[in-house]
Design an enzyme around this catalytic site. Sequence first.
Site, PDB file in Angstrom:
ATOM      1  N   ASP A   1      16.102  -4.600 -15.398  1.00 48.42           N
ATOM      2  CA  ASP A   1      16.349  -3.159 -15.324  1.00 48.42           C
ATOM      3  C   ASP A   1      17.104  -2.766 -16.594  1.00 48.42           C
ATOM      4  OD1 ASP A   1      16.654  -0.541 -14.434  1.00 48.42           O
ATOM      5  OD2 ASP A   1      18.310  -0.992 -13.065  1.00 48.42           O
TER       6      ASP A   1
ATOM      7  N   CYS B   1      12.015  -1.768 -12.222  1.00 48.36           N
ATOM      8  CA  CYS B   1      11.978  -0.583 -11.350  1.00 48.36           C
ATOM      9  C   CYS B   1      11.536   0.665 -12.103  1.00 48.36           C
ATOM     10  CB  CYS B   1      13.339  -0.368 -10.707  1.00 48.36           C
ATOM     11  SG  CYS B   1      14.669  -0.205 -11.915  1.00 48.36           S
TER      12      CYS B   1
ATOM     13  N   GLN C   1      14.096   1.282  -3.565  1.00 46.54           N
ATOM     14  CA  GLN C   1      13.432   0.537  -4.636  1.00 46.54           C
ATOM     15  C   GLN C   1      13.183  -0.910  -4.209  1.00 46.54           C
ATOM     16  OE1 GLN C   1      12.581   1.689  -7.919  1.00 46.54           O
ATOM     17  NE2 GLN C   1      11.433  -0.202  -7.827  1.00 46.54           N
TER      18      GLN C   1
ATOM     19  N   HIS D   1      20.228   0.669  -4.591  1.00 42.77           N
ATOM     20  CA  HIS D   1      18.938   1.373  -4.649  1.00 42.77           C
ATOM     21  C   HIS D   1      18.007   0.745  -3.598  1.00 42.77           C
ATOM     22  CE1 HIS D   1      15.865   3.883  -6.029  1.00 42.77           C
ATOM     23  NE2 HIS D   1      15.711   3.490  -7.267  1.00 42.77           N
TER      24      HIS D   1
ATOM     25  N   ARG E   1      20.191  11.288  -3.884  1.00 40.34           N
ATOM     26  CA  ARG E   1      20.442  10.442  -5.067  1.00 40.34           C
ATOM     27  C   ARG E   1      21.727  10.955  -5.696  1.00 40.34           C
ATOM     28  NH1 ARG E   1      16.482   8.441  -9.851  1.00 40.34           N
ATOM     29  NH2 ARG E   1      16.014   7.018  -8.142  1.00 40.34           N
TER      30      ARG E   1
ATOM     31  N   ARG F   1       6.132   2.722  -4.246  1.00 34.02           N
ATOM     32  CA  ARG F   1       7.252   3.560  -3.799  1.00 34.02           C
ATOM     33  C   ARG F   1       6.729   4.607  -2.806  1.00 34.02           C
ATOM     34  NH1 ARG F   1      11.845   4.207  -6.875  1.00 34.02           N
ATOM     35  NH2 ARG F   1      12.569   5.291  -5.010  1.00 34.02           N
TER      36      ARG F   1
HETATM   37  N1  NVA Z   1      19.832   1.136 -12.772  1.00 29.44           N
HETATM   38  C1  NVA Z   1      19.050   2.317 -13.031  1.00 29.44           C
HETATM   39  C2  NVA Z   1      17.948   2.432 -12.059  1.00 29.44           C
HETATM   40  C3  NVA Z   1      17.041   3.625 -12.260  1.00 29.44           C
HETATM   41  C4  NVA Z   1      15.960   3.720 -11.228  1.00 29.44           C
HETATM   42  C5  NVA Z   1      19.956   3.529 -12.991  1.00 29.44           C
HETATM   43  O1  NVA Z   1      20.776   3.625 -12.067  1.00 29.44           O
HETATM   44  O2  NVA Z   1      19.843   4.383 -13.867  1.00 29.44           O
HETATM   45  N1   CP Z   2      12.739   3.567 -10.070  1.00 37.06           N
HETATM   46  C1   CP Z   2      13.180   4.819  -9.815  1.00 37.06           C
HETATM   47  O1   CP Z   2      13.955   5.078  -8.886  1.00 37.06           O
HETATM   48  O2   CP Z   2      12.654   5.744 -10.652  1.00 37.06           O
HETATM   49  P1   CP Z   2      13.144   7.245 -10.818  1.00 37.06           P
HETATM   50  O3   CP Z   2      14.527   7.191 -11.411  1.00 37.06           O
HETATM   51  O4   CP Z   2      12.150   7.862 -11.730  1.00 37.06           O
HETATM   52  O5   CP Z   2      13.184   7.904  -9.474  1.00 37.06           O
END
Ligand code: NVA
Ligand code: CP
Length: 308
Positions: A222, A262, A133, A130, A103, A290
């Site tokens: 989101d 998400c 997800q 993502h 990540r 997930r």
């Molecule tokens: N768009 C959000 C998704 C988190 C799972 C982010 O990147 O923070």
């Molecule tokens: N939806 C998601 O990826 O959650 P986290 O940021 O908690 O991993």
Amino acid sequence: MKKDLVTEYDLADEDFDLLFARARELKRFLKEGRPHQVLAGKTLGMIFEKASTRTRLSFEVGMYQLGGLAVFLSTNDTQLGRGETVADTAKIMSRYLDAIMIRTFAQKTVEDLAVHAAIPVINGLTDLLHPCQILSDLFTIMEIKGDCRGLKIAYIGDGNNVANSWINAAARLPLKLALACPEGYEPDAALLTRGRKEAREGICLCRDPEEAVENAQVVYTDVWASMGQEAEREHRSRVFRPYQVNENLLSYAREDYIVMHCLPAHRGEEITSEVIDGPHSVVLDQAENRLHVQKAILETLMKKEKES
Ligand code: NVA
Ligand code: CP
């Protein structure tokens, strides 16, 4: 040849159904208490340059349930955070591990890692995409609606990584996608152009959230400020105000609509508490799935690795 999951385009057409079928099976095995340690002795390295609850838990718990080991690596505690190159990191990790999940911020970091690693690399979220997800969300939709093909998905809000992954999903599977984003906050232009060329049911980008939600079976949102955009949160919350998913907006959806997010959510911003806790919300199923989908991804990529 090793197989990565860097974008939704890395999966072959047949992989989608195989993955969903296996996730369904693994979910059933877990509920029945049936052991399924198909990755016994295997190891996964998990690099986190951003925070996570669901992604970390689902990969870590998933590897344990599959009989393997997951090693958590935060950039602060690894040499990657002190300037060791992505290429060197990829080569070294390949000598210890069977797969890597990362990540991070730049999509290029995941791409470079995949190029230099001898083992499968999984994108656990970048600023651009993502994929884990969206695969899990498609699985949730299939569980609840029987199929995702032919359904209208309305994505309301920021044209961020999750929106971009929805575009890629609509390019790969026959679902209708309508996105409503404010001016200046549209999804990635290159992904949208490619997605529109490949999509069988069409991808529509509009300004008006009511138009996007009209007749939708799935309404998705989101956060308005993603990880790394915290400084813009106040400004964004003003720009995005008309894009809140609330009861009024949902009155335009089909009667049997579901609401997805998400998570994590900013209640009172992109979604109201009434909606996220309401009878149409499936956010907890999404979060649970997930785990099952991540396990199917891990097994698929690591098995392919063994076969090659
Ligand atoms: N768009 C959000 C998704 C988190 C799972 C982010 O990147 O923070
Ligand atoms: N939806 C998601 O990826 O959650 P986290 O940021 O908690 O991993």
